[in-house]
Design a protein around this motif. Structure first.
Motif, PDB file in Angstrom:
ATOM      1  N   ASP A  30     -19.999  19.516   3.254  1.00  0.00           N
ATOM      2  CA  ASP A  30     -21.358  19.436   2.777  1.00  0.00           C
ATOM      3  C   ASP A  30     -22.335  20.484   3.450  1.00  0.00           C
ATOM      4  N   TRP A  35     -27.813  27.628   3.579  1.00  0.00           N
ATOM      5  CA  TRP A  35     -28.204  27.265   4.817  1.00  0.00           C
ATOM      6  C   TRP A  35     -27.245  27.878   6.127  1.00  0.00           C
ATOM      7  N   PHE A 146      -9.229  30.364  16.562  1.00  0.00           N
ATOM      8  CA  PHE A 146     -10.197  29.303  16.808  1.00  0.00           C
ATOM      9  C   PHE A 146      -9.761  28.370  15.602  1.00  0.00           C
ATOM     10  N   ALA A 196     -19.439  21.596  24.833  1.00  0.00           N
ATOM     11  CA  ALA A 196     -18.497  22.201  24.043  1.00  0.00           C
ATOM     12  C   ALA A 196     -16.918  22.103  24.732  1.00  0.00           C
ATOM     13  N   ARG A 263     -29.698  33.895  15.009  1.00  0.00           N
ATOM     14  CA  ARG A 263     -30.878  33.355  15.693  1.00  0.00           C
ATOM     15  C   ARG A 263     -30.867  33.278  17.158  1.00  0.00           C
ATOM     16  N   ASN A 288     -18.355  33.437  14.609  1.00  0.00           N
ATOM     17  CA  ASN A 288     -18.147  33.524  16.166  1.00  0.00           C
ATOM     18  C   ASN A 288     -16.790  33.416  16.105  1.00  0.00           C
TER      19      ASN A 288
HETATM   20  N1  ACO Z   1     -24.736  22.807   6.622  1.00  0.00           N
HETATM   21  C1  ACO Z   1     -25.728  22.267   6.343  1.00  0.00           C
HETATM   22  N2  ACO Z   1     -26.667  21.323   7.072  1.00  0.00           N
HETATM   23  C2  ACO Z   1     -26.203  21.204   8.134  1.00  0.00           C
HETATM   24  C3  ACO Z   1     -24.999  21.993   8.805  1.00  0.00           C
HETATM   25  C4  ACO Z   1     -24.372  22.957   7.944  1.00  0.00           C
HETATM   26  N3  ACO Z   1     -23.232  23.405   8.189  1.00  0.00           N
HETATM   27  N4  ACO Z   1     -24.974  21.720   9.925  1.00  0.00           N
HETATM   28  C5  ACO Z   1     -25.947  21.042  10.366  1.00  0.00           C
HETATM   29  N5  ACO Z   1     -26.866  20.965   9.496  1.00  0.00           N
HETATM   30  C6  ACO Z   1     -27.925  19.962   9.224  1.00  0.00           C
HETATM   31  C7  ACO Z   1     -28.094  19.032  10.155  1.00  0.00           C
HETATM   32  O1  ACO Z   1     -27.454  17.781   9.662  1.00  0.00           O
HETATM   33  C8  ACO Z   1     -29.660  18.727  10.266  1.00  0.00           C
HETATM   34  O2  ACO Z   1     -30.026  17.938   9.027  1.00  0.00           O
HETATM   35  P1  ACO Z   1     -31.187  17.081   9.526  1.00  0.00           P
HETATM   36  O3  ACO Z   1     -32.614  17.780   9.843  1.00  0.00           O
HETATM   37  O4  ACO Z   1     -31.417  16.332   8.155  1.00  0.00           O
HETATM   38  O5  ACO Z   1     -30.835  15.912  10.456  1.00  0.00           O
HETATM   39  C9  ACO Z   1     -30.168  20.115  10.167  1.00  0.00           C
HETATM   40  O6  ACO Z   1     -29.141  20.730   9.368  1.00  0.00           O
HETATM   41  C10 ACO Z   1     -30.352  20.910  11.541  1.00  0.00           C
HETATM   42  O7  ACO Z   1     -29.173  20.601  12.294  1.00  0.00           O
HETATM   43  P2  ACO Z   1     -28.943  21.231  13.808  1.00  0.00           P
HETATM   44  O8  ACO Z   1     -27.846  20.476  14.343  1.00  0.00           O
HETATM   45  O9  ACO Z   1     -30.146  21.213  14.377  1.00  0.00           O
HETATM   46  O10 ACO Z   1     -28.557  22.725  13.420  1.00  0.00           O
HETATM   47  P3  ACO Z   1     -29.058  24.013  14.215  1.00  0.00           P
HETATM   48  O11 ACO Z   1     -29.837  24.867  13.347  1.00  0.00           O
HETATM   49  O12 ACO Z   1     -29.020  23.800  15.458  1.00  0.00           O
HETATM   50  O13 ACO Z   1     -27.602  24.923  13.809  1.00  0.00           O
HETATM   51  C11 ACO Z   1     -25.449  25.474  14.743  1.00  0.00           C
HETATM   52  C12 ACO Z   1     -26.393  24.407  14.106  1.00  0.00           C
HETATM   53  C13 ACO Z   1     -25.135  26.622  14.010  1.00  0.00           C
HETATM   54  C14 ACO Z   1     -24.115  24.832  15.297  1.00  0.00           C
HETATM   55  C15 ACO Z   1     -26.398  26.100  16.174  1.00  0.00           C
HETATM   56  O14 ACO Z   1     -26.783  24.906  16.687  1.00  0.00           O
HETATM   57  C16 ACO Z   1     -25.591  26.734  16.728  1.00  0.00           C
HETATM   58  O15 ACO Z   1     -25.405  27.929  16.414  1.00  0.00           O
HETATM   59  N6  ACO Z   1     -25.222  26.682  18.092  1.00  0.00           N
HETATM   60  C17 ACO Z   1     -24.792  27.371  19.326  1.00  0.00           C
HETATM   61  C18 ACO Z   1     -23.544  27.338  19.135  1.00  0.00           C
HETATM   62  C19 ACO Z   1     -22.729  28.231  20.248  1.00  0.00           C
HETATM   63  O16 ACO Z   1     -23.488  29.007  20.900  1.00  0.00           O
HETATM   64  N7  ACO Z   1     -21.627  27.837  20.755  1.00  0.00           N
HETATM   65  C20 ACO Z   1     -20.798  28.822  21.613  1.00  0.00           C
HETATM   66  C21 ACO Z   1     -20.207  28.000  22.734  1.00  0.00           C
HETATM   67  S1  ACO Z   1     -18.706  27.360  22.034  1.00  0.00           S
HETATM   68  C22 ACO Z   1     -17.325  28.142  23.124  1.00  0.00           C
HETATM   69  O17 ACO Z   1     -17.848  28.623  24.280  1.00  0.00           O
HETATM   70  C23 ACO Z   1     -16.023  28.244  22.419  1.00  0.00           C
END
Ligand code: ACO
Length: 337
Positions: A30, A35, A146, A196, A263, A288
């Motif tokens: 989904d 998005w 990954f 994580a 972002r 990533n």
């Molecule tokens: N597709 C559609 N909708 C989505 C998706 C998706 N893939 N993922 C989340 N949503 C929805 C959520 O359900 C939420 O809906 P709601 O507002 O109705 O509740 C809305 O989108 C916003 O969700 P958030 O979780 O706030 O989404 P965000 O903008 O934060 O994006 C993401 C999620 C892409 C994972 C982001 O948080 C991110 O990039 N985080 C950083 C990850 C990172 O840096 N990882 C590195 C560490 S891991 C390692 O070291 C191996």
């Protein structure tokens, strides 16, 4: 005053040929292309075929970096450091096998696990070995498959991660040479361990005698919380590295941040006061790739002739651990292979 330093002398990246587009993901979970592009900047990611391991990708990238450094079979490296959170096995480490396949035995070879900051940690470790005189030439590889730890039903992780490998060769040189690593900042905060995590497969799950959870070998990530911490963590670490290098923000030509989310990179640029034009991004193509993301972004940008010798680069990363790190270096006259 010049001093002994680690100098970048070779660079290579390798992405497995198969790509998965946002549209393909949208057909089974989904989410939507709109998005994913708007919230992350990712258009596609590369995925290793079944049976292809992290070590296999590392050999490809390592081979290219050695070629870029002009190293033939008669030349050797003293050390191979492999940054990965998806090693081929819990034991042995993947690096010795990669070194052997590259014909680099009996070089010292070991893995480092620092999540998405793994490459920066490995580069810092290589730099320390070179500056201390424990090595004259080091191959540093960041590699990940990954896709093997992604829950296909979890849209919070399935859309952002991809597979790949990037590598650099560092040699002993001096601080006044283009390519010299001039400053390092590393840090960690284990109280954020749950942000994580791959819960199963290690001694914690085995020691408790608990049966593995069906989702336990997948990555579980609290993306939004990491997002916020990543921006502030990379900003603080970048400032510390710049301070150690004696550079001000206006002197940085390129910021090469961990490629987790476009972002995040833009927020970091804003916090640092750096123009977005100076932010290097490869995320659209690769997603990533964790420990592979910075060397892959470097190889992509270098192949596009984006860097000039003596340019000032800031590398910065943040990820699982929590662990973070930044490195200031100048750009050498090299061509990626
Ligand atoms: N597709 C559609 N909708 C989505 C998706 C998706 N893939 N993922 C989340 N949503 C929805 C959520 O359900 C939420 O809906 P709601 O507002 O109705 O509740 C809305 O989108 C916003 O969700 P958030 O979780 O706030 O989404 P965000 O903008 O934060 O994006 C993401 C999620 C892409 C994972 C982001 O948080 C991110 O990039 N985080 C950083 C990850 C990172 O840096 N990882 C590195 C560490 S891991 C390692 O070291 C191996």
């Amino acid at each position: 005053m010049t001093a002994r330093a680690a100098v970048l002398s070779g660079l290579g990246g390798y992405l497995p040929p198969r790509t998965v587009t946002n549209e393909e993901l949208s057909a089974r979970i989904d989410t939507s292309d709109e998005w994913i592009r708007r919230r992350t900047g990712i258009r596609r990611r590369h995925v290793a075929d079944p049976g292809v391991s992290t070590g296999d990708l590392a050999v490809e990238a390592g081979h290219r970096a050695l070629k870029s450094a002009g190293l033939g079979t008669a030349d050797t490296v003293d050390m191979v450091i492999m940054a990965t959170s998806t090693p081929d096995h819990p034991l042995p480490a993947t690096a010795p096998d990669v070194a052997a396949r590259l014909g680099l035995g009996p070089a010292a070879a070991f893995d480092m696990a620092a999540g998405c900051s793994g490459f920066v940690y490995a580069l810092a470790t290589a730099t320390a070995a070179l500056v201390a005189g424990h090595a004259e030439r080091v191959l540093v590889i960041g590699a990940e498959v990954f896709s093997t730890v992604l829950n296909p039903a979890d849209r919070g992780t399935a859309v952002i991660f991809g597979d790949g490998a990037g590598a650099v060769v560092l040699r002993a040189g001096t601080t006044d040479e283009p390519g010299a690593v001039l400053a390092v900042d590393l840090g960690a905060d284990g109280t954020g361990r749950d942000l994580a995590t791959i819960p199963d497969g290690g001694s914690r799950q085995r020691a408790t005698g608990r049966e593995p959870h069906p989702d336990g070998h997948y990555i579980h990530m609290r993306g939004k919380e990491i997002f916020v911490q990543a921006v502030h963590g990379m900003e603080r670490s970048s400032a510390a590295a710049l301070d150690k290098a004696g550079w001000n923000v206006g002197q940085i030509d390129h910021v090469v941040g961990h490629q987790a989310n476009l972002r995040i990179l833009h927020s970091l640029a804003q916090q640092l006061g750096v123009d977005r034009q100076r932010v290097v991004s490869h995320i659209e193509e690769a997603g990533n790739t964790a420990a592979a993301s910075i060397p892959l972004a470097l190889a992509d940008a270098a192949a596009r002739n984006r860097f000039r010798p003596h340019d000032r680069l800031l590398l910065t990363a943040f990820g699982a651990g929590l662990a973070w790190g930044s490195i200031a270096l100048t750009w050498p006259p090299i061509t990626p292979a």
